[in-house]
Design a protein around this motif. Structure first.
Motif, PDB file in Angstrom:
ATOM      1  N   TYR A 448      12.910   9.559  -8.805  1.00  0.00           N
ATOM      2  CA  TYR A 448      14.038   8.994  -9.583  1.00  0.00           C
ATOM      3  C   TYR A 448      15.167   8.514  -8.859  1.00  0.00           C
ATOM      4  CZ  TYR A 448      12.479  10.360 -14.383  1.00  0.00           C
ATOM      5  OH  TYR A 448      11.970  10.214 -15.680  1.00  0.00           O
ATOM      6  N   GLU A 449      15.381   9.224  -7.685  1.00  0.00           N
ATOM      7  CA  GLU A 449      16.373   8.813  -6.652  1.00  0.00           C
ATOM      8  C   GLU A 449      15.962   7.177  -5.979  1.00  0.00           C
ATOM      9  OE1 GLU A 449      16.892  11.554  -3.657  1.00  0.00           O
ATOM     10  OE2 GLU A 449      17.853  13.032  -4.756  1.00  0.00           O
ATOM     11  N   GLU A 450      14.823   7.179  -5.952  1.00  0.00           N
ATOM     12  CA  GLU A 450      14.200   5.856  -5.265  1.00  0.00           C
ATOM     13  C   GLU A 450      14.625   4.701  -6.389  1.00  0.00           C
ATOM     14  OE1 GLU A 450      10.383   3.509  -4.046  1.00  0.00           O
ATOM     15  OE2 GLU A 450      10.605   5.523  -4.046  1.00  0.00           O
ATOM     16  N   TRP A 451      14.131   4.998  -7.668  1.00  0.00           N
ATOM     17  CA  TRP A 451      13.747   4.030  -8.779  1.00  0.00           C
ATOM     18  C   TRP A 451      15.350   3.633  -9.195  1.00  0.00           C
ATOM     19  CZ3 TRP A 451       9.296   3.576 -12.552  1.00  0.00           C
ATOM     20  CH2 TRP A 451       7.987   3.637 -11.862  1.00  0.00           C
ATOM     21  N   PHE A 452      16.171   4.574  -9.359  1.00  0.00           N
ATOM     22  CA  PHE A 452      17.353   4.296 -10.143  1.00  0.00           C
ATOM     23  C   PHE A 452      18.704   4.402  -9.068  1.00  0.00           C
ATOM     24  CE2 PHE A 452      14.719   6.054 -13.054  1.00  0.00           C
ATOM     25  CZ  PHE A 452      14.807   5.262 -14.556  1.00  0.00           C
ATOM     26  N   GLU A 453      18.437   4.783  -7.909  1.00  0.00           N
ATOM     27  CA  GLU A 453      19.512   4.828  -6.796  1.00  0.00           C
ATOM     28  C   GLU A 453      20.477   5.771  -7.115  1.00  0.00           C
ATOM     29  OE1 GLU A 453      20.791   0.900  -5.602  1.00  0.00           O
ATOM     30  OE2 GLU A 453      18.756   0.181  -5.370  1.00  0.00           O
ATOM     31  N   ILE A 454      20.064   6.788  -7.775  1.00  0.00           N
ATOM     32  CA  ILE A 454      21.142   8.061  -8.106  1.00  0.00           C
ATOM     33  C   ILE A 454      20.531   9.227  -7.595  1.00  0.00           C
ATOM     34  CG2 ILE A 454      22.156   9.144 -10.071  1.00  0.00           C
ATOM     35  CD1 ILE A 454      21.732   6.966 -11.801  1.00  0.00           C
ATOM     36  N   ALA A 455      21.348   9.990  -7.003  1.00  0.00           N
ATOM     37  CA  ALA A 455      21.068  11.525  -6.401  1.00  0.00           C
ATOM     38  C   ALA A 455      20.272  12.451  -7.454  1.00  0.00           C
ATOM     39  CB  ALA A 455      22.016  12.157  -5.794  1.00  0.00           C
ATOM     40  N   ARG A 456      19.189  13.027  -7.328  1.00  0.00           N
ATOM     41  CA  ARG A 456      18.621  13.897  -8.208  1.00  0.00           C
ATOM     42  C   ARG A 456      19.465  14.791  -8.840  1.00  0.00           C
ATOM     43  NH1 ARG A 456      13.352  17.215  -7.050  1.00  0.00           N
ATOM     44  NH2 ARG A 456      13.639  16.389  -5.275  1.00  0.00           N
ATOM     45  N   ALA A 457      20.420  15.450  -8.123  1.00  0.00           N
ATOM     46  CA  ALA A 457      21.527  16.341  -8.745  1.00  0.00           C
ATOM     47  C   ALA A 457      22.492  15.907  -9.615  1.00  0.00           C
ATOM     48  CB  ALA A 457      22.356  16.997  -7.734  1.00  0.00           C
ATOM     49  N   ALA A 464      19.559  10.322 -21.146  1.00  0.00           N
ATOM     50  CA  ALA A 464      18.640   9.585 -20.892  1.00  0.00           C
ATOM     51  C   ALA A 464      19.151   8.187 -20.995  1.00  0.00           C
ATOM     52  CB  ALA A 464      17.183   9.615 -21.551  1.00  0.00           C
ATOM     53  N   ARG A 465      19.913   7.777 -22.010  1.00  0.00           N
ATOM     54  CA  ARG A 465      20.456   6.444 -22.273  1.00  0.00           C
ATOM     55  C   ARG A 465      21.469   5.905 -20.911  1.00  0.00           C
ATOM     56  NH1 ARG A 465      22.192   3.985 -27.155  1.00  0.00           N
ATOM     57  NH2 ARG A 465      21.738   5.874 -28.169  1.00  0.00           N
ATOM     58  N   ASP A 466      22.153   7.140 -20.602  1.00  0.00           N
ATOM     59  CA  ASP A 466      23.138   6.792 -19.316  1.00  0.00           C
ATOM     60  C   ASP A 466      22.143   6.482 -18.034  1.00  0.00           C
ATOM     61  OD1 ASP A 466      25.058   7.229 -21.088  1.00  0.00           O
ATOM     62  OD2 ASP A 466      25.535   9.468 -20.445  1.00  0.00           O
ATOM     63  N   ILE A 467      21.023   7.058 -17.962  1.00  0.00           N
ATOM     64  CA  ILE A 467      20.215   7.015 -16.571  1.00  0.00           C
ATOM     65  C   ILE A 467      19.581   5.575 -16.723  1.00  0.00           C
ATOM     66  CG2 ILE A 467      18.753   7.875 -15.074  1.00  0.00           C
ATOM     67  CD1 ILE A 467      21.507   9.332 -15.078  1.00  0.00           C
ATOM     68  N   LEU A 468      18.759   5.372 -17.720  1.00  0.00           N
ATOM     69  CA  LEU A 468      18.010   4.488 -18.228  1.00  0.00           C
ATOM     70  C   LEU A 468      18.874   3.011 -18.158  1.00  0.00           C
ATOM     71  CD1 LEU A 468      15.234   5.836 -20.316  1.00  0.00           C
ATOM     72  CD2 LEU A 468      14.979   5.902 -17.939  1.00  0.00           C
ATOM     73  N   GLY A 469      19.888   2.915 -18.713  1.00  0.00           N
ATOM     74  CA  GLY A 469      20.748   1.845 -19.297  1.00  0.00           C
ATOM     75  C   GLY A 469      20.165   1.482 -20.717  1.00  0.00           C
ATOM     76  N   GLU A 470      20.930   0.709 -21.567  1.00  0.00           N
ATOM     77  CA  GLU A 470      20.813   0.631 -22.722  1.00  0.00           C
ATOM     78  C   GLU A 470      19.632   0.013 -23.217  1.00  0.00           C
ATOM     79  OE1 GLU A 470      21.598   1.180 -26.390  1.00  0.00           O
ATOM     80  OE2 GLU A 470      23.098   1.953 -24.834  1.00  0.00           O
ATOM     81  N   GLU A 471      19.278  -1.376 -22.446  1.00  0.00           N
ATOM     82  CA  GLU A 471      17.947  -1.924 -22.705  1.00  0.00           C
ATOM     83  C   GLU A 471      16.767  -1.291 -22.548  1.00  0.00           C
ATOM     84  OE1 GLU A 471      15.820  -6.294 -21.467  1.00  0.00           O
ATOM     85  OE2 GLU A 471      17.711  -5.696 -20.463  1.00  0.00           O
ATOM     86  N   ALA A 472      16.618  -0.412 -21.557  1.00  0.00           N
ATOM     87  CA  ALA A 472      15.481   0.430 -21.266  1.00  0.00           C
ATOM     88  C   ALA A 472      15.305   1.482 -22.206  1.00  0.00           C
ATOM     89  CB  ALA A 472      15.278   0.933 -19.787  1.00  0.00           C
ATOM     90  N   TYR A 473      16.357   2.213 -22.643  1.00  0.00           N
ATOM     91  CA  TYR A 473      16.570   3.221 -23.159  1.00  0.00           C
ATOM     92  C   TYR A 473      15.980   2.909 -24.930  1.00  0.00           C
ATOM     93  CZ  TYR A 473      18.203   7.131 -26.534  1.00  0.00           C
ATOM     94  OH  TYR A 473      18.525   7.939 -27.477  1.00  0.00           O
ATOM     95  N   PHE A 497      15.322  -2.617 -15.030  1.00  0.00           N
ATOM     96  CA  PHE A 497      16.050  -1.720 -14.272  1.00  0.00           C
ATOM     97  C   PHE A 497      17.334  -2.372 -13.810  1.00  0.00           C
ATOM     98  CE2 PHE A 497      11.603  -0.074 -13.810  1.00  0.00           C
ATOM     99  CZ  PHE A 497      12.007   1.311 -13.920  1.00  0.00           C
ATOM    100  N   ARG A 498      18.403  -1.579 -13.914  1.00  0.00           N
ATOM    101  CA  ARG A 498      19.745  -2.166 -13.375  1.00  0.00           C
ATOM    102  C   ARG A 498      19.812  -2.717 -11.928  1.00  0.00           C
ATOM    103  NH1 ARG A 498      23.636   2.654 -15.532  1.00  0.00           N
ATOM    104  NH2 ARG A 498      22.032   3.925 -14.754  1.00  0.00           N
ATOM    105  N   PHE A 499      18.608  -1.764 -11.030  1.00  0.00           N
ATOM    106  CA  PHE A 499      18.519  -2.394  -9.871  1.00  0.00           C
ATOM    107  C   PHE A 499      17.275  -2.738  -9.563  1.00  0.00           C
ATOM    108  CE2 PHE A 499      21.695   1.165 -10.188  1.00  0.00           C
ATOM    109  CZ  PHE A 499      22.690   0.705  -9.799  1.00  0.00           C
TER     110      PHE A 499
END
Length: 924
Positions: A448-457, A464-473, A497-499
């Motif tokens: 998840y860190e690689e795909w979303f560029e967000i630290a696992r913690a 899930a909505r906040d991590i995936l983004g509205e369109e993917a969610y 993906f947002r990134f």
């Protein structure tokens, strides 16, 4: 627990604050058992208990408390349980005043809370009211008001009614006035319950209809849900029945034991010590006078004073379990050697306990390590309580100790399993997560860190909505809903993906079903199949018939064990649903864990694989090839490679293998994890793409020749035709008479050369379109002889001898004659060109290898360099000087032989000559 407990105890333990139950009983035993169970549970939970007593209806309950339930009797002495005489407290002028009753309950609740109790628990038998001219209507209104009280206050109650002394019509009314009914040992949610508002205020017909319809709908929904979970609960019910039988056996043993306090003290499974802290209290009081305010800090800085206080505490009594825990053979032995067991951890805990008591608390709970007279250390949970009535002197302090060593070890194993789970999931090229029923991330691997560029913690706990983004969610939400409904599902989606660029993903959703049949959440396994989709697109472009490729991928000891089991089940659930081989191999090269995929690939049960040596499972050839790589991984190096292996299920697979070392806390390799992927389809797809690409490239080259030949034909046909016409005019009879024989011969030779040039251009045009000449059976030896005859003069002039060696068994062959002759002539001319001016030899031989004939053309020429052998059949490729070749001859020959379903192969070495072998089927 005491031996009076009934089968209703399990149901009553589910009661919580704000509950209001109606218990309709038929026997005195049922009445007494429910009352004693209900009050005993309240005492265990630290609640203030009240028994609304009437001598006629509850006298037998009071009697049972005084003769059997000694815990309840002890609670009465300490005022945690009070008995309220109902007629004296709530009858006015011979009548019952509900409002006074509610005021009394409110006062009792506030008093209980102010004294530190968790709430008020009330037990009341209401049968006596109906025998004092209290109307059923008044009773129903009272119950409605009492419902409002319990919904807003930290209190709960059971109202009892004797069915044999109350009219059934009144029973019906009573049922409708209670949200919960206790009947036949079960607490049931009351579908016929009428809320207080509908009783105390007029209810319209419409409201009544809506209420009944909603009740009907709710019942139908629950019945459907119950039916759906019956199958899933079958195995659980069987285990529960066994547990109930075991529980009943234990209860019977307890009921048969002595009912006196000392016996319970002696035989309780908890280690209990009764201690006298009077001298300790005096010490604490003196220190307060001396100005000590923070005793926690004081004892931490002065551990010798904590040890001094521990020696001041006197052991009054101990039970058998405490002797066993400490390893003492008697109470006197324990008292004698008690001070020798004070280790550093125990004294630190003892100091914290005294600090709590000094601060006004009467109960202290902690965990520490305790010494044993048998040697060794045990981990114990400690609960110390100053007995009620001794708060000022600390003369009686009860200390219970529970051996939790096994639980602590189990918790350690849980953490190790979690670490293993993280190691495995982080090594997999997929996204793995657990999402709860509120759609929040509770676990996610490092992907998840690689795909979303967000630290696992930072992902854990987020929606899930906040991590995936509205369109993917919005794309994933329908599948999440299916998983939370209990359905296992999967889907393939082009996910934004947002990134970065969107990715094609395959997501497998596996529900996590709780004991009640509801989904607590689900596991999500997401695989990036973007490259696969690109490969499919390429294959679709070149081969329309290629099919689409899709890859389918416990507070106490019991609580700790359950956590361990759940963790192991999650690990097994994840690994068994991945389309890869996952295993753990120890340092002796023995399998210690295998996922279920091993059963499929090796066609044998998991129990025959796990615990066995690797060399006994895989083929000998395979083991020899991987042994060095296994040794490298056991030396601490991660190894990844590809191989082609035969498996026991009869399939040969191209596989990608990863060996991941597993290090212990000293960074020594304990074993290794193996991850094996089936990449057969990918390899086959890559080969197919390359094959189709090469075919297309060759076709494009041949197409270029076709265009060139058409251009040549257009540019040369007309001039040749003009020359030929002019020459034919010169052969007019009138002109011929003027020429001598030599000139006439030259004219005829010129016309023959024009015809030959026209035929050559026609052959070049024929290369751009199929020959219209039909095939026929010919004697290949005659065809060879004819072509040799054409070249014999030139070969003789260049000192080149030509020899033929024919297999007499060669049959006639079905070909297009002129095309095969063209090939033979071109091959002889190529051999001529390869031989130097010093001369050489050409040998043409045939052989019959059914169903094909082979034609070998061997020369003693200069040979072909190895770097050129893969290019000689390509159009325009030549090693000859520009004046001697165009690079089309062999390409044209290759095309003709391929059109006859044959093949041409070459074997050559520089300065050693060349051999071309033509392979033709007899019947093309």
């Amino acid at each position: 627990m005491a031996n009076y407990k009934s089968v209703s105890i399990n149901a009553l333990e589910k009661c919580k604050m704000h509950d209001h139950l109606c218990h309709i009983y038929e026997t005195g035993d049922d009445q007494v058992n429910v009352a004693l169970d209900f009050l005993h549970i309240g005492l265990e939970r630290g609640e203030k208990c009240a028994l609304i007593s009437d001598e006629k209806t509850t006298g037998n309950i009071v009697s049972a408390i005084k003769t059997e339930a000694f815990e309840l009797e002890a609670a009465m002495k300490h005022e945690q349980l009070t008995i309220v005489n109902m007629p004296d407290s709530s009858l006015k002028d011979g009548g019952f005043d509900p409002d006074d009753m509610i005021k009394m309950l409110e006062m009792e609740t506030n008093s209980a809370l102010s004294k530190g109790y968790a709430g008020l628990r009330v037990f009341e038998d209401m049968t006596w009211l109906l025998e004092k001219s209290f109307s059923a209507k008044e009773l129903i209104e009272y119950e409605a008001k009492i419902n409002r009280f319990f919904s807003k206050n930290k209190a709960l109650a059971i109202c009892q009614y004797n069915r044999s002394r109350i009219d059934d019509q009144i029973i019906l009314d009573l049922i409708s006035s209670h949200p919960l009914i206790l009947f036949s040992g079960q607490i049931c949610r009351n579908f016929y319950y009428i809320p207080p508002k509908n009783v105390l205020e007029p209810e319209s017909v419409t409201d009544k209809v809506d209420r009944q319809l909603n009740n009907i709908l709710a019942r139908q929904t629950n019945e459907i849900k119950l039916e759906k979970s019956k199958i899933e609960q079958k195995d659980i019910n069987a285990r529960l029945n066994n547990m109930i039988l075991e529980h009943e056996r234990m209860e019977k043993t307890l009921r048969d034991s002595e009912l006196r306090y000392h016996t319970l003290f002696e035989h309780t499974p908890l280690s209990i010590l009764e201690e006298d802290f009077s001298d300790v209290k005096k010490y604490i009081d003196q220190k307060k006078i001396e100005g000590v305010l923070n005793f926690k800090k004081y004892f931490k800085e002065n551990p010798d004073q904590a040890k001094h206080c521990a020696k001041l505490a006197k052991i009054v009594d101990v039970n058998i379990e405490a002797l066993n825990l400490i390893g003492a053979i008697s109470k006197d032995s324990l008292i004698k050697y008690w001070n020798q067991l004070f280790n550093k951890d125990y004294l630190a805990m003892f100091g914290e306990k005294l600090a709590a008591f000094a601060g006004g608390k009467t109960r202290f709970v902690s965990q520490t390590k305790h010494g044993s007279l048998k040697g060794g250390i045990v981990v114990v949970s400690v609960s110390a309580s100053i007995a009620p009535g001794h708060e000022e002197t600390w003369a009686k302090v009860f200390v219970s100790m529970n051996n939790i060593t096994e639980r602590v070890l189990a918790e350690k194993r849980v953490k190790e399993n979690e670490a293993q789970l993280t190691l495995i999931t982080d090594a997999l090229p997929v996204l793995i997560s657990y999402i709860d029923n509120k759609l929040c991330f509770r676990f996610n691997n490092k992907g998840y860190e690689e795909w979303f560029e967000i630290a696992r913690a930072k992902i854990k706990g987020k929606k899930a909505r906040d991590i995936l983004g509205e369109e993917a969610y919005s794309l994933a939400k329908p599948y999440y809903d299916k998983a939370l409904s209990g359905q296992r599902t999967n889907h393939e989606t082009l996910m934004p993906f947002r990134f970065g660029e969107p990715r094609y993903v395959h997501e497998e959703l596996v529900p996590d079903i709780a004991d009640n049949g509801d989904a607590r959440g689900f596991f999500s396994l997401v695989t990036d199949i973007t490259q696969q989709k690109k490969t499919e697109a390429e294959l679709e472009k070149y081969r329309n018939h290629l099919e689409t490729i899709v890859e389918k991928r416990t507070f106490e000891i019991n609580q700790a064990r359950e956590a361990l089991k759940e963790n192991e089940e999650q690990l097994r659930l994840i690994t068994d649903n991945l389309p890869v081989l996952i295993s753990y191999i120890d340092s002796d090269l023995r399998y210690r864990f295998n996922n279920k995929t091993y059963e499929e690939w090796y066609a044998r049960p998991i129990k025959e694989i796990t615990g066995n040596f690797v060399k006994n499972i895989v083929e000998d050839k395979t083991f020899r090839s991987i042994k060095k790589r296994l040794d490298s991984a056991l030396s601490g190096v991660k190894v990844t490679f590809e191989d082609r292996v035969n498996f026991s299920d009869g399939k040969t697979r191209d596989i990608n293998i990863s060996y991941i070392p597993h290090f212990n806390s000293q960074q020594k390799v304990k074993g290794l994890f193996t991850l094996i992927y089936d990449i057969t389809e990918r390899k086959n797809a890559e080969k197919e793409v390359k094959k189709v690409h090469n075919q297309l490239l060759h076709s494009e080259k041949l197409a270029a020749i076709g265009k060139l030949s058409a251009s040549i034909a257009h540019e040369f046909n007309n001039p040749i035709y003009g020359i030929r016409s002019a020459l034919e005019c010169l052969l007019d009879e009138n002109i011929v008479s003027l020429l001598d024989k030599q000139h006439i011969k030259l004219l005829n030779m010129s016309l023959e050369e024009c015809a030959r040039m026209a035929n050559l251009i026609k052959s070049l045009q024929d290369f751009n379109r199929p020959s219209e000449e039909g095939s026929s059976f010919i004697n290949i030896h005659n065809a060879i002889d004819n072509m040799v005859l054409f070249c014999k003069r030139r070969l003789k002039k260049r000192k080149i001898s030509i020899e033929t060696k024919y297999d007499v068994n060669v049959p006639e062959i079905n070909v297009v004659p002129d095309q095969i002759k063209q090939v033979l002539l071109n091959m002889i001319q190529n051999a001529d060109d390869a031989i130097s001016d010093k001369g050489g030899n050409i040998t043409i031989s045939t052989e019959y290898v059914e169903p094909d004939i082979l034609i070998h053309i061997k020369d003693t020429g200069s040979g072909i360099k190895k770097i050129h052998t893969n290019s000689i059949f390509e159009p325009f490729f030549t090693t000859k000087p520009a004046v001697k070749g165009t690079g089309l001859g062999l390409s044209i020959c290759y095309g003709i032989i391929k059109k006859h379903n044959g093949d041409i192969k070459v074997k050559s070495a520089p300065e050693k000559g060349t051999t071309f072998t033509i392979n033709l089927p007899v019947n093309t």
